[in-house]
Design a protein around this motif. Structure first.
Motif, PDB file in Angstrom:
ATOM      1  N   GLY A  48       0.929  -1.144   0.159  1.00 28.62           N
ATOM      2  CA  GLY A  48       0.089   0.030  -0.081  1.00 28.62           C
ATOM      3  C   GLY A  48       0.826   1.095   0.176  1.00 28.62           C
ATOM      4  O   GLY A  48       0.497   2.217  -0.756  1.00 28.62           O
ATOM      5  N   PHE A  49       1.894   1.168   0.933  1.00 28.95           N
ATOM      6  CA  PHE A  49       2.766   2.307   0.827  1.00 28.95           C
ATOM      7  C   PHE A  49       3.738   2.418  -0.260  1.00 28.95           C
ATOM      8  O   PHE A  49       4.263   3.392  -0.672  1.00 28.95           O
ATOM      9  CB  PHE A  49       3.563   2.408   2.179  1.00 28.95           C
ATOM     10  CG  PHE A  49       2.679   2.499   3.316  1.00 28.95           C
ATOM     11  CD1 PHE A  49       2.326   3.922   3.758  1.00 28.95           C
ATOM     12  CD2 PHE A  49       2.115   1.571   4.055  1.00 28.95           C
ATOM     13  CE1 PHE A  49       1.437   4.167   4.709  1.00 28.95           C
ATOM     14  CE2 PHE A  49       1.179   1.778   5.106  1.00 28.95           C
ATOM     15  CZ  PHE A  49       0.905   3.023   5.516  1.00 28.95           C
ATOM     16  N   LEU A  50       4.125   1.245  -0.786  1.00 29.05           N
ATOM     17  CA  LEU A  50       4.913   0.993  -1.799  1.00 29.05           C
ATOM     18  C   LEU A  50       4.420   0.093  -3.030  1.00 29.05           C
ATOM     19  O   LEU A  50       3.542  -0.665  -2.871  1.00 29.05           O
ATOM     20  CB  LEU A  50       6.436   0.248  -1.516  1.00 29.05           C
ATOM     21  CG  LEU A  50       7.384   0.793  -0.530  1.00 29.05           C
ATOM     22  CD1 LEU A  50       8.108   2.087  -1.509  1.00 29.05           C
ATOM     23  CD2 LEU A  50       6.935   1.429   0.713  1.00 29.05           C
ATOM     24  N   GLY A 105       3.912   3.709  -3.231  1.00 29.58           N
ATOM     25  CA  GLY A 105       2.358   3.477  -3.459  1.00 29.58           C
ATOM     26  C   GLY A 105       1.415   4.495  -3.183  1.00 29.58           C
ATOM     27  O   GLY A 105       1.881   5.721  -2.847  1.00 29.58           O
ATOM     28  N   GLU A 106       0.271   4.405  -3.215  1.00 28.56           N
ATOM     29  CA  GLU A 106      -0.884   5.503  -3.106  1.00 28.56           C
ATOM     30  C   GLU A 106      -1.000   5.806  -1.481  1.00 28.56           C
ATOM     31  O   GLU A 106      -1.207   6.968  -1.172  1.00 28.56           O
ATOM     32  CB  GLU A 106      -2.229   5.063  -3.370  1.00 28.56           C
ATOM     33  CG  GLU A 106      -2.325   4.818  -4.959  1.00 28.56           C
ATOM     34  CD  GLU A 106      -2.167   5.903  -5.673  1.00 28.56           C
ATOM     35  OE1 GLU A 106      -2.767   7.085  -5.323  1.00 28.56           O
ATOM     36  OE2 GLU A 106      -1.610   6.222  -6.749  1.00 28.56           O
ATOM     37  N   GLY A 159       6.668  12.766  -1.272  1.00 30.53           N
ATOM     38  CA  GLY A 159       6.051  12.402  -1.272  1.00 30.53           C
ATOM     39  C   GLY A 159       6.616  11.520  -2.028  1.00 30.53           C
ATOM     40  O   GLY A 159       7.963  13.363  -1.116  1.00 30.53           O
ATOM     41  N   ALA A 160       4.798  11.336  -3.244  1.00 32.49           N
ATOM     42  CA  ALA A 160       5.199   9.496  -3.493  1.00 32.49           C
ATOM     43  C   ALA A 160       6.253  11.087  -4.170  1.00 32.49           C
ATOM     44  O   ALA A 160       6.681  11.210  -4.695  1.00 32.49           O
ATOM     45  CB  ALA A 160       5.783  10.258  -4.203  1.00 32.49           C
ATOM     46  N   ASP A 218       4.725  10.908  -5.438  1.00 26.82           N
ATOM     47  CA  ASP A 218       4.069  10.326  -5.956  1.00 26.82           C
ATOM     48  C   ASP A 218       2.825  10.512  -6.143  1.00 26.82           C
ATOM     49  O   ASP A 218       2.637  10.997  -5.153  1.00 26.82           O
ATOM     50  CB  ASP A 218       4.387  10.360  -4.779  1.00 26.82           C
ATOM     51  CG  ASP A 218       5.239  10.695  -3.324  1.00 26.82           C
ATOM     52  OD1 ASP A 218       5.595  10.400  -2.369  1.00 26.82           O
ATOM     53  OD2 ASP A 218       5.970  10.970  -2.600  1.00 26.82           O
ATOM     54  N   ALA A 219       0.783  10.243  -6.651  1.00 27.20           N
ATOM     55  CA  ALA A 219      -0.060  11.116  -6.067  1.00 27.20           C
ATOM     56  C   ALA A 219      -1.044  10.400  -5.350  1.00 27.20           C
ATOM     57  O   ALA A 219      -1.966   9.898  -5.822  1.00 27.20           O
ATOM     58  CB  ALA A 219      -0.571  12.148  -6.918  1.00 27.20           C
TER      59      ALA A 219
END
Length: 411
Positions: free
Chosen positions: A164-166, A192-193, A343-344, A360-361
């Motif tokens: 989820g995080f990656l 990740g998101e 972020g991402a 990342d978004a």
């Protein structure tokens, strides 16, 4: 070490990184030249580890071993290790490009990551006495040996902690020497998101939100004051686990239902090395800039959004630049990142998102109500206004934007 007073069992994540084909490369260079090349390489790896508060356990001649979660304990040690790996891949890729241009040298890194229990503490003597030992360490090294050049492989145990995080690509199960059963292997593809555990809960589905009527009433009263021109900040304090994040989430959803623009940012523990990370996230959200988007597109979005606030920003001398943030690796692009997160990065924060970083978004970086198409249209309108076309058209500036802008001008 075993049973020593300074040794203790810990849940950690171990990372190994080394240069692919280092012996062949070293043979082609003078020892002093190769030493200089590797010294820069080690400094890049060590900086990535330290930026996410990991510990460089040892240098291995052509790489490093790093530990996250010991001696300083971190609940998110697996995520920190993965963010550090993404930053290493991005930093070393930049360095490798320099070496190809200057030396004609094909230089690449490979990384292996594994999470589990180790015994960590002092062994031997001297300043570098602290280390971690156990099967977890050996399996991380096997992941490094398995990884392709320019990639990071993580085990199933790390993937479960970082999911989820990656962004992870499932490569299937592999028979690994020293492991009694096949090991699930994943390629670390980017950030990740998810930015918090609440984001993971959202994916699984929330339970019904009950109670908190008084707290919600206080937040809604503050919103009405802000809409009337009396802006303020609200702090929410409570014991861990009582629902602060859920309360904020429900309030934000009510705001969006009323078509109130909401811009989110989060302070993340692993992002402490990234200056003004929450501010960077807020600006990215305000201008609708996703992680890893091309610089020219980001400039257009900034110009379009600024024009909605004041057409006077479209002066001939205007030069809008997007501050560089963390970079990140992502399957789409990371940072953060250069964080995390962070972020991402890539986050050129973050490309893949650099966490430094990150990232990342995700929910923390969602843009304003205007989508990318609307912002690009605003940028084109800015061009027409700059040419003197008084009838460029476009949406009228909303009252909720005009009023705060007037107060800023008076200040």
């Amino acid at each position: 070490m075993g049973g020593g007073v300074d040794a203790e069992r810990k849940q950690v994540t171990v990372l190994f990184a080394d240069v692919m084909g280092s012996m062949d490369l070293a043979e082609q260079h003078d020892p002093e030249e190769w030493h200089a090349i590797m010294r820069r390489f080690f400094s890049l790896l060590a900086a990535a580890v330290e930026s996410f508060e990991g510990t460089v356990d040892k240098f291995t001649g052509d790489g490093i071993m790093a530990v996250f979660g010991a001696p300083v304990a971190h609940e998110d040690h697996a995520r920190r290790a993965c963010y550090a790996a993404l930053r290493m891949l991005d930093d070393v890729a930049d360095y490798a490009a320099e070496l190809r241009r200057a030396e004609g040298l094909n230089f690449s890194v490979r990384i292996g990551v594994n999470s589990g229990e180790v015994v960590a503490g002092e062994i031997g003597g001297g300043e570098s006495a602290y280390t971690a030992v156990g099967h977890t360490v050996g399996l991380a090294q096997r992941m490094e040996a398995l990884a392709e050049p320019g990639k990071a492989y993580v085990t199933q145990s790390t993937a479960e902690l970082a999911r989820g995080f990656l962004a992870l690509a499932d490569l299937g199960e592999f028979a690994i020497k020293g492991a009694s059963e096949p090991v699930g292997v994943f390629e670390l593809a980017g950030v990740g998101e998810a930015r918090s555990r609440l984001d993971l809960s959202r994916e699984r589905g929330f339970s019904r939100f009950v109670g908190r009527a008084a707290e919600m009433g206080s937040l809604e009263a503050a919103l009405r004051r802000a809409q009337a021109g009396d802006g303020l900040a609200v702090g929410i304090a409570a014991e861990p686990g009582v629902g602060k994040s859920r309360l904020c989430h429900e309030f934000v959803e009510r705001c969006r239902a009323e078509e109130v623009e909401v811009f989110e940012a989060q302070a993340q523990a692993h992002g402490r090395s990234i200056p003004f990370l929450p501010v960077l996230q807020m600006l990215r959200a305000f201008f609708g800039i996703g992680e890893g988007e091309p610089e020219q597109l980001a400039r257009e979005k900034i110009a379009g959004r600024a024009l909605l606030l004041d057409p006077g920003f479209a002066g001939p001398a205007a030069d809008v630049r997007l501050p560089r943030g963390p970079r990140s690796r992502a399957s789409g692009p990371p940072a953060e990142s250069r964080g995390a997160p962070a972020g991402a990065r890539r986050d050129r924060l973050p490309p893949r998102q650099r966490p430094e970083a990150a990232q990342d978004a995700g929910p923390a970086d969602r843009g304003p109500a205007l989508d990318g198409r609307g912002l690009r249209s605003d940028a084109r309108r800015a061009d027409r206004l700059d040419r003197g076309d008084e009838h460029a058209g476009g949406p009228e500036l909303p009252a909720r934007v005009r009023a705060p802008l007037g107060r800023l001008r008076r200040l």
